[in-house]
Design a protein around this motif. Structure first.
Motif, PDB file in Angstrom:
ATOM      1  N   ARG A  41       0.927  -1.178   0.053  1.00  0.00           N
ATOM      2  CA  ARG A  41      -0.084  -0.045  -0.002  1.00  0.00           C
ATOM      3  C   ARG A  41       0.712   1.256  -0.153  1.00  0.00           C
ATOM      4  NH1 ARG A  41      -3.394  -3.169   3.907  1.00  0.00           N
ATOM      5  NH2 ARG A  41      -5.051  -3.765   2.450  1.00  0.00           N
ATOM      6  N   THR A  42       2.044   1.090   0.643  1.00  0.00           N
ATOM      7  CA  THR A  42       2.776   2.420   0.943  1.00  0.00           C
ATOM      8  C   THR A  42       3.475   2.670  -0.452  1.00  0.00           C
ATOM      9  OG1 THR A  42       3.241   1.772   3.203  1.00  0.00           O
ATOM     10  CG2 THR A  42       5.003   3.191   1.856  1.00  0.00           C
ATOM     11  N   VAL A  43       3.918   1.621  -1.242  1.00  0.00           N
ATOM     12  CA  VAL A  43       4.323   1.858  -2.423  1.00  0.00           C
ATOM     13  C   VAL A  43       3.461   2.356  -3.641  1.00  0.00           C
ATOM     14  CG1 VAL A  43       5.693   0.883  -4.372  1.00  0.00           C
ATOM     15  CG2 VAL A  43       6.325   0.260  -2.219  1.00  0.00           C
ATOM     16  N   VAL A  44       2.187   1.773  -3.514  1.00  0.00           N
ATOM     17  CA  VAL A  44       1.176   2.098  -4.658  1.00  0.00           C
ATOM     18  C   VAL A  44       0.880   3.552  -4.215  1.00  0.00           C
ATOM     19  CG1 VAL A  44      -1.238   2.066  -5.101  1.00  0.00           C
ATOM     20  CG2 VAL A  44       0.135  -0.158  -4.693  1.00  0.00           C
ATOM     21  N   THR A  45       0.754   4.046  -2.971  1.00  0.00           N
ATOM     22  CA  THR A  45       0.445   5.588  -2.597  1.00  0.00           C
ATOM     23  C   THR A  45       1.436   6.456  -3.130  1.00  0.00           C
ATOM     24  OG1 THR A  45      -0.606   4.883  -0.585  1.00  0.00           O
ATOM     25  CG2 THR A  45       0.116   7.188  -0.740  1.00  0.00           C
ATOM     26  N   ARG A  83      10.203  10.137  -4.982  1.00  0.00           N
ATOM     27  CA  ARG A  83       8.985   9.540  -4.620  1.00  0.00           C
ATOM     28  C   ARG A  83       8.824   8.232  -4.112  1.00  0.00           C
ATOM     29  NH1 ARG A  83       4.545   8.912  -9.186  1.00  0.00           N
ATOM     30  NH2 ARG A  83       6.372   9.346 -10.629  1.00  0.00           N
ATOM     31  N   LEU A  84      10.117   7.581  -4.375  1.00  0.00           N
ATOM     32  CA  LEU A  84      10.219   6.092  -3.916  1.00  0.00           C
ATOM     33  C   LEU A  84      11.164   6.023  -2.703  1.00  0.00           C
ATOM     34  CD1 LEU A  84      11.338   4.164  -7.292  1.00  0.00           C
ATOM     35  CD2 LEU A  84       9.017   4.538  -5.986  1.00  0.00           C
ATOM     36  N   VAL A  85      11.390   7.439  -2.227  1.00  0.00           N
ATOM     37  CA  VAL A  85      12.177   7.174  -0.914  1.00  0.00           C
ATOM     38  C   VAL A  85      11.118   7.889   0.234  1.00  0.00           C
ATOM     39  CG1 VAL A  85      13.736   8.642   0.769  1.00  0.00           C
ATOM     40  CG2 VAL A  85      14.397   8.096  -1.753  1.00  0.00           C
ATOM     41  N   GLY A  86      10.228   8.551  -0.052  1.00  0.00           N
ATOM     42  CA  GLY A  86       9.194   9.190   0.715  1.00  0.00           C
ATOM     43  C   GLY A  86       9.462   9.870   2.079  1.00  0.00           C
ATOM     44  N   ARG A  87       8.480   9.909   2.763  1.00  0.00           N
ATOM     45  CA  ARG A  87       8.780  11.105   3.808  1.00  0.00           C
ATOM     46  C   ARG A  87       9.553  10.078   5.107  1.00  0.00           C
ATOM     47  NH1 ARG A  87       5.508  11.970   8.521  1.00  0.00           N
ATOM     48  NH2 ARG A  87       3.934  10.871   7.362  1.00  0.00           N
ATOM     49  N   ASP A  88      10.839  10.314   5.567  1.00  0.00           N
ATOM     50  CA  ASP A  88      11.649   9.611   6.540  1.00  0.00           C
ATOM     51  C   ASP A  88      12.042   8.385   5.945  1.00  0.00           C
ATOM     52  OD1 ASP A  88      11.582  11.651   8.379  1.00  0.00           O
ATOM     53  OD2 ASP A  88       9.702  11.050   9.538  1.00  0.00           O
ATOM     54  N   ALA A 123       9.646   0.264   2.589  1.00  0.00           N
ATOM     55  CA  ALA A 123       8.626  -0.690   1.883  1.00  0.00           C
ATOM     56  C   ALA A 123       9.110  -1.418   0.906  1.00  0.00           C
ATOM     57  CB  ALA A 123       7.203   0.047   1.861  1.00  0.00           C
ATOM     58  N   LEU A 124       9.911  -0.627  -0.039  1.00  0.00           N
ATOM     59  CA  LEU A 124      10.289  -1.387  -1.281  1.00  0.00           C
ATOM     60  C   LEU A 124      11.655  -2.369  -0.704  1.00  0.00           C
ATOM     61  CD1 LEU A 124      10.732   1.334  -3.947  1.00  0.00           C
ATOM     62  CD2 LEU A 124       9.542  -0.810  -4.233  1.00  0.00           C
ATOM     63  N   GLN A 125      12.237  -2.084   0.361  1.00  0.00           N
ATOM     64  CA  GLN A 125      13.529  -2.861   0.629  1.00  0.00           C
ATOM     65  C   GLN A 125      12.782  -4.074   1.183  1.00  0.00           C
ATOM     66  OE1 GLN A 125      17.124  -1.914   2.972  1.00  0.00           O
ATOM     67  NE2 GLN A 125      15.796  -2.867   4.785  1.00  0.00           N
ATOM     68  N   GLU A 126      11.662  -4.129   1.890  1.00  0.00           N
ATOM     69  CA  GLU A 126      10.709  -5.173   2.440  1.00  0.00           C
ATOM     70  C   GLU A 126      10.332  -6.039   1.273  1.00  0.00           C
ATOM     71  OE1 GLU A 126       9.934  -5.552   5.599  1.00  0.00           O
ATOM     72  OE2 GLU A 126       8.568  -7.188   5.494  1.00  0.00           O
ATOM     73  N   LEU A 127       9.643  -5.438   0.527  1.00  0.00           N
ATOM     74  CA  LEU A 127       9.282  -6.400  -0.849  1.00  0.00           C
ATOM     75  C   LEU A 127      10.391  -6.830  -1.616  1.00  0.00           C
ATOM     76  CD1 LEU A 127       6.314  -3.707  -1.981  1.00  0.00           C
ATOM     77  CD2 LEU A 127       6.351  -5.762  -0.904  1.00  0.00           C
ATOM     78  N   THR A 128      11.399  -6.228  -1.768  1.00  0.00           N
ATOM     79  CA  THR A 128      12.733  -6.627  -2.839  1.00  0.00           C
ATOM     80  C   THR A 128      13.290  -7.768  -1.760  1.00  0.00           C
ATOM     81  OG1 THR A 128      12.991  -4.532  -3.273  1.00  0.00           O
ATOM     82  CG2 THR A 128      14.841  -6.018  -3.649  1.00  0.00           C
ATOM     83  N   PHE A 160      19.746   8.521  -0.158  1.00  0.00           N
ATOM     84  CA  PHE A 160      18.965   8.687   1.091  1.00  0.00           C
ATOM     85  C   PHE A 160      19.688   8.089   2.160  1.00  0.00           C
ATOM     86  CE2 PHE A 160      16.108   7.718   4.576  1.00  0.00           C
ATOM     87  CZ  PHE A 160      15.537   8.835   4.785  1.00  0.00           C
ATOM     88  N   ARG A 161      20.023   6.761   2.148  1.00  0.00           N
ATOM     89  CA  ARG A 161      20.569   5.962   3.149  1.00  0.00           C
ATOM     90  C   ARG A 161      22.029   6.484   3.437  1.00  0.00           C
ATOM     91  NH1 ARG A 161      17.402   2.151   5.414  1.00  0.00           N
ATOM     92  NH2 ARG A 161      16.034   0.930   3.879  1.00  0.00           N
ATOM     93  N   ALA A 162      22.777   6.843   2.313  1.00  0.00           N
ATOM     94  CA  ALA A 162      24.314   7.366   2.243  1.00  0.00           C
ATOM     95  C   ALA A 162      24.159   8.666   3.222  1.00  0.00           C
ATOM     96  CB  ALA A 162      24.665   7.575   1.206  1.00  0.00           C
ATOM     97  N   LYS A 163      23.216   9.569   2.890  1.00  0.00           N
ATOM     98  CA  LYS A 163      23.082  10.850   3.606  1.00  0.00           C
ATOM     99  C   LYS A 163      22.837  10.683   5.184  1.00  0.00           C
ATOM    100  CE  LYS A 163      22.115  15.435   4.042  1.00  0.00           C
ATOM    101  NZ  LYS A 163      21.978  15.402   5.314  1.00  0.00           N
TER     102      LYS A 163
END
Lengths: 79, 181
Positions: free
Chosen positions: A57-61, B78-83, B89-94, B115-118
């Motif tokens: 859901r987070t990625v879709v958003t 956009r793929l980093v997101g807030r904080d 989430a993407l790491q989890e799925l990957t 992001f993580r490097a910074k």
């Protein structure tokens, strides 16, 4: 694009990728992406404590689906 | 999940020695992750290149802005997101995608647009400051709640600074305590 992205994300993590189907439904209250998976994979896409479902859901958003609901159901479920 | 208190020395990357077999297994993890992410970038029409590495006993995969993309990160943010919420989430799925292919649980580390490097730099600075203060006062310092990744960076930095640290509390309120010598 959202359906395709979600389908890709789910197919990559389940044992039965061929059974994954994503359908978009436009309801008056907003858009729903309904993800159907093989019954054996439902636990996997939900994850421990709903963790995987939350990640999806987070990625879709983030990909532009703000306000889009993601429903996970297994193929045997009639809705 | 409760991890208990883990002394930082156990997780220090310098203690890890990898066999050739380990390395090729981790490289394979990186390949699977890269395929999974690359296809996602394509579908979402995001411009990014993928870098793979083995670091600290883990596969490390970074999505960096594509060539000709002069804005720092641009769309990728956009793929980093807030904080880093989307990144996590993407790491989890990957990791799950890697697990599906290899049958092994993956500890793969994903970074997007640096992001993580910074974050790692900022946290190392914060940890170094805490180490100095603890050495000066002899009193433990409890830092604010952090994610597992953030705590790991702090533990490693504290160990490099010659002190020990522990984690306490429950996620998501779990925090690092820097202990006096």
């Amino acid at each position: 694009m959202l359906e395709e992205a979600l389908e890709h994300l789910v197919k990559g993590i389940v044992e039965n990728p061929d059974d994954v189907k994503v359908r978009a439904r436009n309801l008056r209250r907003g858009r729903i992406l309904e993800v159907r998976v093989h019954p054996d994979d439902l636990g996997k896409v939900i994850g421990r404590g709903g963790r995987t479902a939350r990640a999806l859901r987070t990625v879709v958003t983030a990909l532009g689906g703000r306000g889009v609901r993601v429903d996970l159901v297994d193929v045997d479920q009639v809705r | 999940m409760t991890e208990g208190t883990t002394p930082a020395v156990e997780t220090s990357p310098r203690k890890i020695s990898l066999t050739a077999e380990d390395i090729s297994r981790l490289e394979q993890e990186g390949e699977i992750a890269a395929d999974y992410l690359e296809a996602l970038l394509d579908i979402a029409d995001l411009d990014g290149d993928i870098d793979m590495d083995v670091e600290g006993g883990r596969a490390s995969v970074s999505v960096i802005p594509g060539e000709g993309e002069d804005t720092a990160g641009g769309d990728l943010s956009r793929l980093v997101g807030r904080d880093g919420e989307v990144l996590e989430a993407l790491q989890e799925l990957t990791r799950l995608a890697v697990h599906r292919e290899t049958g092994e649980r993956s500890r793969l580390m994903l970074d997007i647009a640096g992001f993580r490097a910074k974050r790692r730099q900022d946290l190392a600075a914060l940890a170094t400051e805490a180490v100095e203060k603890v050495k000066e006062t002899g009193e433990p310092i409890k830092l604010k709640p952090m994610t597992p990744f953030e705590r790991k960076v702090v533990h490693d930095t504290v160990a490099e600074g010659g002190l020990r640290s522990e984690s306490e509390g429950e996620e998501p309120q779990r925090c690092v305590v820097v202990l006096p010598a």
